[in-house]
Scaffold this active site. Structure first.
Site, PDB file in Angstrom:
ATOM      1  CB  SER A 135      18.488  -4.910 -23.991  1.00  0.00           C
ATOM      2  OG  SER A 135      18.841  -5.060 -22.642  1.00  0.00           O
ATOM      3  CE  LYS A 161      15.805  -4.769 -21.315  1.00  0.00           C
ATOM      4  NZ  LYS A 161      15.101  -6.074 -21.196  1.00  0.00           N
ATOM      5  CE  LYS A 163      19.327  -6.662 -19.532  1.00  0.00           C
ATOM      6  NZ  LYS A 163      18.290  -7.611 -19.060  1.00  0.00           N
ATOM      7  CG  ASP A 189      15.751  -5.973 -17.134  1.00  0.00           C
ATOM      8  OD1 ASP A 189      15.333  -6.326 -16.016  1.00  0.00           O
ATOM      9  OD2 ASP A 189      15.993  -6.783 -18.050  1.00  0.00           O
ATOM     10  CD  GLU A 214      12.382  -6.467 -18.202  1.00  0.00           C
ATOM     11  OE1 GLU A 214      12.380  -7.647 -18.591  1.00  0.00           O
ATOM     12  OE2 GLU A 214      12.856  -5.522 -18.877  1.00  0.00           O
ATOM     13  CG  ASP A 239      11.685 -11.088 -17.774  1.00  0.00           C
ATOM     14  OD1 ASP A 239      11.214 -12.173 -18.130  1.00  0.00           O
ATOM     15  OD2 ASP A 239      12.812 -10.706 -18.144  1.00  0.00           O
ATOM     16  CE  LYS A 263      13.178 -11.777 -21.366  1.00  0.00           C
ATOM     17  NZ  LYS A 263      14.219 -11.778 -20.319  1.00  0.00           N
ATOM     18  N   GLY A 291      13.629 -10.394 -24.916  1.00  0.00           N
ATOM     19  CA  GLY A 291      14.599 -11.148 -25.699  1.00  0.00           C
ATOM     20  C   GLY A 291      15.573 -11.897 -24.822  1.00  0.00           C
TER      21      GLY A 291
END
Length: 369
Positions: A135, A161, A163, A189, A214, A239, A263, A291
């Site tokens: 990430s 991934k 952000k 995400d 996400e 998520d 998660k 994570g």
């Protein structure tokens, strides 16, 4: 088993680089470990949330109170301590899934150690290693982002991934695609940073062949995510909105998500995480393991979970060096884009006493008090 002692160990470990998301920037992993001692074995776990309730409603100081004053008295009153008995005993306390997960995981670790069984075997793992994604936080500039992605790919990570947030979305994704090609498994995400009014803007991400987007909208709004999914070709992944297997079943039935991020802490522990996996897998919905910037104490059981058959996408189970110059446990090292699933009893790892001592801020007993 019989519960003898529960100890909280407050730790603060610097991150190798600041980690920025749409809700803030982290420079250290500041949390606590839970050590459960029984008459047969001891177990460890890591509380997944942070000192402030920004990512979720739970936070370090609040979780300690919930554990000490509400959860542990109920668990200590059990005539026989087993992991299976924990959820019914704690059910009267509403919410606080992350605190419950910390207690359940430590008890499960102790119980499995008493049997000599690994968590991976207990959960039903089918692999001895899992592919690792990474990430990448929000950066100050696109060139800095490209440099970081290039470094992670050179280290062997098999999925990236990014952000994102309003103002940092289409152009960074475009730059990564143009630099590293269409063959790179890439996802984004948003951590709830957008609203349904942004749907047309988010549709621009469809052009980049992403694995998923996400949690783009506010958490717990399955209806809005279903409406958004109707307007996107990119699969929506949930998520923060999924708190247990029932939420997952509802989201899938509504077409509010086509991918599930599991998660374990968010859903109350590894037993419920396995049920979430089972629901998604039964519906043919891909699952991956998210994570929370865990140390090795939290990373090890995540790897065991990620070895279940429904986990068909690389998770955020990155190597220790992604976040820490020195991990609390023996470091997890990336090899050929994969991390090994621990095979020792319980979660398969323990904190190294000398390292734990250096990063410990405070230790105290929660039970008996």
């Amino acid at each position: 088993m019989k519960l003898e002692r529960v100890e909280i160990v407050h730790v603060a470990i610097p991150l190798v680089t600041p980690f920025r998301t749409s809700f803030g920037t982290m420079t250290a992993k500041d949390t606590f470990l839970l050590r459960v001692v029984t008459d047969r074995a001891e177990g460890w776990s890591e509380f997944a949330a942070d000192p402030e309730p920004l990512y979720c409603s739970e936070f370090v100081a609040g979780a300690e109170i919930v554990l000490r004053d509400f959860l542990l008295p109920r668990v200590a009153a059990l005539p026989r301590l087993t992991t299976a008995a924990l959820a019914p005993a704690m059910a009267g306390i509403k919410g606080h899934e992350l605190a419950k997960a910390a207690l359940e995981t430590a008890v499960l670790d102790a119980e499995l150690r008493s049997y000599g069984m690994s968590l991976a075997a207990y959960l039903g793992a089918v692999r001895d290693r899992v592919p690792a994604g990474v990430s990448v936080g929000i950066k100050d500039s696109v060139p800095q982002l490209l440099d970081d992605v290039e470094r992670y790919l050179a280290e062997g990570y098999v999925r990236i991934k990014l952000k994102i947030e309003p103002g940092w979305d289409v152009e960074p994704v475009r730059a990564v695609r143009e630099r590293f090609g269409d063959g790179l498994p890439l996802q984004v995400d948003a951590n709830t940073a957008y609203t349904l009014a942004d749907a047309e803007h988010l549709r621009r991400l469809d052009a980049f062949g992403l694995l998923l987007i996400e949690e783009p909208l506010e958490e717990n709004n399955l209806h809005a995510h279903a409406l958004l999914q109707q307007r996107l070709t990119t699969p929506v992944c949930l998520d923060e909105s999924l708190h247990h297997a029932r939420d997952t079943a509802s989201a899938i039935a509504m077409d509010a998500c086509r991918v599930v991020n599991v998660k374990p802490a968010r859903v109350g522990g590894y037993l419920e995480a396995r049920r979430v996996h089972d629901v998604a897998h039964a519906h043919g919905v891909p699952v991956w393991c998210g994570g929370m910037l865990e140390t090795g104490v939290g990373r090890a059981p995540n790897l065991a979970l990620a070895a279940l058959p429904g986990f068909t996408l690389p998770g955020d189970t990155s190597a220790s060096s992604r976040y820490f110059a020195e991990d609390l446990t023996e470091p997890f090292v990336l090899r050929d884009g994969h991390l090994p699933v621990p095979t020792g009893p319980g979660i398969g790892v323990e904190p190294r006493p000398d390292v734990l001592r250096r990063f410990t801020r405070e230790r105290r007993d929660l039970y008996p008090v």
